[in-house]
Design a protein around this motif. Structure first.
Motif, PDB file in Angstrom:
ATOM      1  N   SER A   1      45.261  28.795  -4.828  1.00  0.00           N
ATOM      2  CA  SER A   1      43.582  28.574  -4.583  1.00  0.00           C
ATOM      3  C   SER A   1      43.111  29.649  -5.725  1.00  0.00           C
ATOM      4  O   SER A   1      43.684  30.282  -5.516  1.00  0.00           O
ATOM      5  CB  SER A   1      43.473  28.782  -2.851  1.00  0.00           C
ATOM      6  N   ALA A   2      42.298  30.210  -5.155  1.00  0.00           N
ATOM      7  CA  ALA A   2      41.307  31.402  -5.445  1.00  0.00           C
ATOM      8  C   ALA A   2      42.282  32.131  -4.216  1.00  0.00           C
ATOM      9  O   ALA A   2      42.719  32.483  -3.863  1.00  0.00           O
ATOM     10  CB  ALA A   2      39.945  31.322  -5.471  1.00  0.00           C
ATOM     11  N   MET A   3      42.208  33.610  -4.924  1.00  0.00           N
ATOM     12  CA  MET A   3      42.686  35.104  -4.563  1.00  0.00           C
ATOM     13  C   MET A   3      42.010  35.505  -3.378  1.00  0.00           C
ATOM     14  O   MET A   3      40.753  35.678  -3.901  1.00  0.00           O
ATOM     15  CB  MET A   3      42.440  36.073  -5.311  1.00  0.00           C
ATOM     16  N   GLY A   4      42.173  35.799  -2.593  1.00  0.00           N
ATOM     17  CA  GLY A   4      41.567  35.957  -0.726  1.00  0.00           C
ATOM     18  C   GLY A   4      40.160  35.879  -0.733  1.00  0.00           C
ATOM     19  O   GLY A   4      39.832  34.647  -0.571  1.00  0.00           O
TER      20      GLY A   4
ATOM     21  N   THR B   1      34.812  27.222  -8.948  1.00  0.00           N
ATOM     22  CA  THR B   1      36.085  26.904 -10.080  1.00  0.00           C
ATOM     23  C   THR B   1      36.663  28.105 -10.682  1.00  0.00           C
ATOM     24  O   THR B   1      37.968  27.821 -11.791  1.00  0.00           O
ATOM     25  CB  THR B   1      35.995  25.930 -10.323  1.00  0.00           C
ATOM     26  N   THR B   2      35.526  29.441 -11.446  1.00  0.00           N
ATOM     27  CA  THR B   2      36.204  30.049 -12.078  1.00  0.00           C
ATOM     28  C   THR B   2      37.705  30.553 -10.834  1.00  0.00           C
ATOM     29  O   THR B   2      38.145  31.627 -12.026  1.00  0.00           O
ATOM     30  CB  THR B   2      35.047  30.595 -11.949  1.00  0.00           C
ATOM     31  N   GLY B   3      37.300  30.915  -9.864  1.00  0.00           N
ATOM     32  CA  GLY B   3      38.203  31.753  -8.663  1.00  0.00           C
ATOM     33  C   GLY B   3      39.427  31.554  -9.194  1.00  0.00           C
ATOM     34  O   GLY B   3      40.660  32.284  -9.116  1.00  0.00           O
ATOM     35  N   GLU B   4      40.428  29.706  -9.045  1.00  0.00           N
ATOM     36  CA  GLU B   4      41.010  29.466  -9.287  1.00  0.00           C
ATOM     37  C   GLU B   4      41.043  30.065 -10.436  1.00  0.00           C
ATOM     38  O   GLU B   4      43.098  30.228 -10.818  1.00  0.00           O
ATOM     39  CB  GLU B   4      41.782  28.093  -9.308  1.00  0.00           C
ATOM     40  N   GLN B   5      40.816  29.749 -11.473  1.00  0.00           N
ATOM     41  CA  GLN B   5      41.025  29.522 -12.793  1.00  0.00           C
ATOM     42  C   GLN B   5      41.791  31.605 -12.922  1.00  0.00           C
ATOM     43  O   GLN B   5      42.544  31.181 -14.222  1.00  0.00           O
ATOM     44  CB  GLN B   5      39.595  29.529 -13.436  1.00  0.00           C
ATOM     45  N   VAL B   6      41.002  31.808 -12.756  1.00  0.00           N
ATOM     46  CA  VAL B   6      41.498  33.728 -12.007  1.00  0.00           C
ATOM     47  C   VAL B   6      42.887  33.388 -12.015  1.00  0.00           C
ATOM     48  O   VAL B   6      43.805  34.080 -12.079  1.00  0.00           O
ATOM     49  CB  VAL B   6      40.842  34.149 -12.119  1.00  0.00           C
ATOM     50  N   SER B   7      42.976  32.824 -10.921  1.00  0.00           N
ATOM     51  CA  SER B   7      44.393  32.691 -10.081  1.00  0.00           C
ATOM     52  C   SER B   7      45.916  32.350 -10.838  1.00  0.00           C
ATOM     53  O   SER B   7      46.934  32.854 -11.465  1.00  0.00           O
ATOM     54  CB  SER B   7      44.682  32.248  -9.118  1.00  0.00           C
ATOM     55  N   VAL B   8      45.714  31.028 -11.293  1.00  0.00           N
ATOM     56  CA  VAL B   8      46.492  30.746 -12.593  1.00  0.00           C
ATOM     57  C   VAL B   8      46.971  31.934 -13.542  1.00  0.00           C
ATOM     58  O   VAL B   8      47.625  31.440 -13.984  1.00  0.00           O
ATOM     59  CB  VAL B   8      46.322  29.191 -12.783  1.00  0.00           C
ATOM     60  N   SER B   9      45.454  31.723 -14.158  1.00  0.00           N
ATOM     61  CA  SER B   9      46.209  32.590 -15.492  1.00  0.00           C
ATOM     62  C   SER B   9      46.693  34.255 -14.974  1.00  0.00           C
ATOM     63  O   SER B   9      47.629  34.469 -15.828  1.00  0.00           O
ATOM     64  CB  SER B   9      44.441  32.764 -16.410  1.00  0.00           C
ATOM     65  N   LEU B  10      46.624  34.786 -14.313  1.00  0.00           N
ATOM     66  CA  LEU B  10      47.003  36.222 -13.846  1.00  0.00           C
ATOM     67  C   LEU B  10      48.594  35.855 -13.779  1.00  0.00           C
ATOM     68  O   LEU B  10      49.380  36.489 -13.488  1.00  0.00           O
ATOM     69  CB  LEU B  10      46.630  36.869 -12.858  1.00  0.00           C
TER      70      LEU B  10
END
Lengths: 402, 402
Positions: free
Chosen positions: B40-43, B70-79
């Motif tokens: 999921s997206a961070m916090g 949906t940018t939120g999950e993209q940030v999580s997965v790349s990090l």
């Protein structure tokens, strides 16, 4: 008329600015035009994302960095669509997957290969403003790429090209292209028009208005650019092909302090030594700029050249490692130098330009270290402390007396 | 073995937690398993993005909201991919476009239609950990959708199903599914195993561990789920088909205070009146839960039913607007009620359960307002102030004495 409008990160940094951009786009839309908007990430978003990545992994793979960074533009475009919808204008945001902006595979520094128009055209046909993420592409693996510095400008030019746009407007925080940096040269004035080649020379010499790659692409596909301010209604500067415009002798003066001089002393004076030295540097991705060769003592020669300041340490390291093989007796360097250039398509047919430049510099007691010329550019290397004085002297010598 | 592991937003809220998740995944990877991670997206990212959107346009179109969120999950997965790479394990992040998670068109509440496996399988074959954005899909217009509440759980189940995973682990901040909310019922204990149907009843009754849609999908495709903690190594609770497990009489006790009772008094006692009332509410998207009908005075009847608290005002409005047509003499309501349910596949063949429940409530002096039953569930409506006492009484009556 079909208009492509590109706005940078500072133009969409907060709610007020987003609505400001929305209103400017809506003006054109309400005048009956088709409008495609290209946006960068908001304000410091990209820097903040890079910081997050570095905190987790300082050597993060570029593929994952691109996956991370491209979320920034997706946030901008969706918020912009919401702003336009709040102003009762139909709008739709699209990312690189949705447009299908095919790029080369190289993460962090990709180039467009081809750009599909079907989706954008469909949205324009249903009278929507189309808002596209700048800076990003999709490669043959279906992975997200970024285009490197100035990427959003390139996106705008690419879209203007494939959509056969009538105008491609690049919005920035200055009113256009100036004869010199107005913060340094008080008599600098805005140009109404400039050629692609002049713009390329100015851009590569440190005038940070447009990135080279976007100008190269505009030239290649003959896309007429307008550089203008997102804050005022001023007309801006048109960048286009030379044939269509009156020629100025000198179009602009640019300075670049991001430069350092290296001298290799006492190199064996036989064919190929210069080639071997520069080939060694090139293999290590170090770009060499101005080169000056002079005869040294006892069958040797001295070679001086400039590199970007950031590359200086690495260049010295490589030269020292290969000192023996390259037959170098001594290496010296100087970081406190700057490049000063005059650019103008007019100087091709006007042999007196160099002389006039040297005269201006002599009159203001600025010493010239090295000289390099192209068909539409003359560059001299001066001491960094003299650069402001030199810029004003040369600018006023050419541009004020014309 | 192929393992799908899903982690929620709080499990990836900061650098330390991201590395914690990375290490847990790497353990399985190093044991030789194929690992697919859904994030999921961070916090608070999603909440913050929603706030940004509302600030710009309180009526933002769901299509643009989905583009934003949906940018939120993209940030999580790349990090996460960067974190695993920092730990020297090959990993790759993929979004819904890259996997091709085809969904229905409905923005904000889409459902998966089919999920491609080619890209994930290719990455697994080259021994990478594959990290997929939860919560998102792509519809037939190539637009991004979100799946609504609990969407990342659904993503994990969908991937486990199409990839024929051996395990689908849903990580959360509790150690599994409990016989009752441990914050309210001090004797609550963790279940080792529970059926899909029991889990569905519990989830819809306010046990917030798994969202209904993901359990429905797991049941439909027979994906065995494990609910476990991301903070401890405890075994967790297995959710699977009934046939494979020993049956408890009662599996769990759940409470739901998000409920209100409405009574319509003096309705004409002729066929179809109840149908017309509930049809009018249904057309206005108001879900009615427990229904009780009793004979009133002089050829009339009284009907009581419960709705979600949020729907109460709107339901009253609609009933009042149609009062005459629906032949209602009087409308009363009560917000201070709560539903208490016992759930268990065992009660199908055990007629004494209801009696025992009523006995427990009677012994602790809790008054029952309404009763509703299904094959594996008994629900009673009690006063909100009694709910804690009632939960403990019923829980201890069943679960402690078994």
């Amino acid at each position: 008329m079909l208009i492509v409008k590109k706005f940078g990160g500072s133009s969409v940094a907060n709610k007020e600015r987003i609505f400001n951009v929305a209103r400017r786009c809506i003006e054109d839309y309400k005048a009956g035009h088709d409008v495609v908007v290209v946006l960068s990430a908001m304000g410091d978003t990209t820097d903040n994302l890079i910081e997050m990545a570095h905190d987790i992994n300082p050597d993060a793979k570029k593929r994952e960095l691109d996956m991370l960074l491209t979320t920034g533009e997706q946030v901008s475009v969706s918020l912009m669509a919401m702003a336009m919808q709040a102003l009762d204008v139909p709008a739709v945001s699209l990312n690189a997957f949705q447009v299908m902006m095919h790029s080369t595979s190289r993460y962090g520094n990709a180039r467009f290969k081809r750009v599909d128009t079907e989706r954008i055209q469909h949205e324009l046909d249903s009278r929507k403003i189309v808002i596209v993420t700048g800076f990003q592409g999709v490669n043959k693996y279906d992975d997200i790429t970024t285009l490197g510095r100035g990427g959003s400008d390139t996106t705008a030019v690419a879209l203007a090209s494939v959509l056969h746009a009538d105008k491609c407007e690049i919005y920035t925080d200055v009113e256009g292209v100036y004869t010199a940096d107005p913060r340094v040269v008080k008599n600098a004035r805005k140009l109404d028009v400039i050629t692609y080649d002049e713009m390329l020379e100015l851009a590569s010499l440190g005038a940070k208005v447009l990135h080279n790659r976007s100008v190269e692409m505009a030239k290649k596909y003959n896309v007429e650019l307008v550089v203008r301010s997102s804050l005022t209604e001023a007309e801006g500067t048109v960048v286009k092909e030379a044939a269509k415009m009156e020629k100025l002798l000198v179009t602009g003066v640019a300075a670049d302090a991001n430069t350092a001089r290296i001298s290799v002393i006492g190199v064996e004076d036989k064919p190929g030594t210069a080639f071997v030295i520069f080939n060694t540097l090139a293999k290590n991705n170090i770009n060499v700029d101005i080169i000056l060769q002079s005869v040294g003592r006892e069958g040797t020669k001295d070679i001086s050249f400039t590199v970007a300041s950031d590359d200086l340490d690495r260049a010295l390291e490589i030269l020292n490692e290969n000192k023996e093989r390259l037959t170098i007796q001594e290496i010296t360097c100087n970081k406190n130098v700057a490049k000063l250039s005059v650019v103008g398509a007019g100087m091709m047919s006007n042999p007196g330009v160099a002389a006039k430049m040297f005269e201006s510099l002599y009159n203001s007691r600025v010493n010239i270290n090295m000289i390099s010329t192209s068909e539409i550019r003359i560059t001299v290397l001066v001491d960094e402390k003299d650069i402001e004085k030199a810029m004003n002297a040369v600018h006023d010598g050419f541009i004020m007396t014309e």
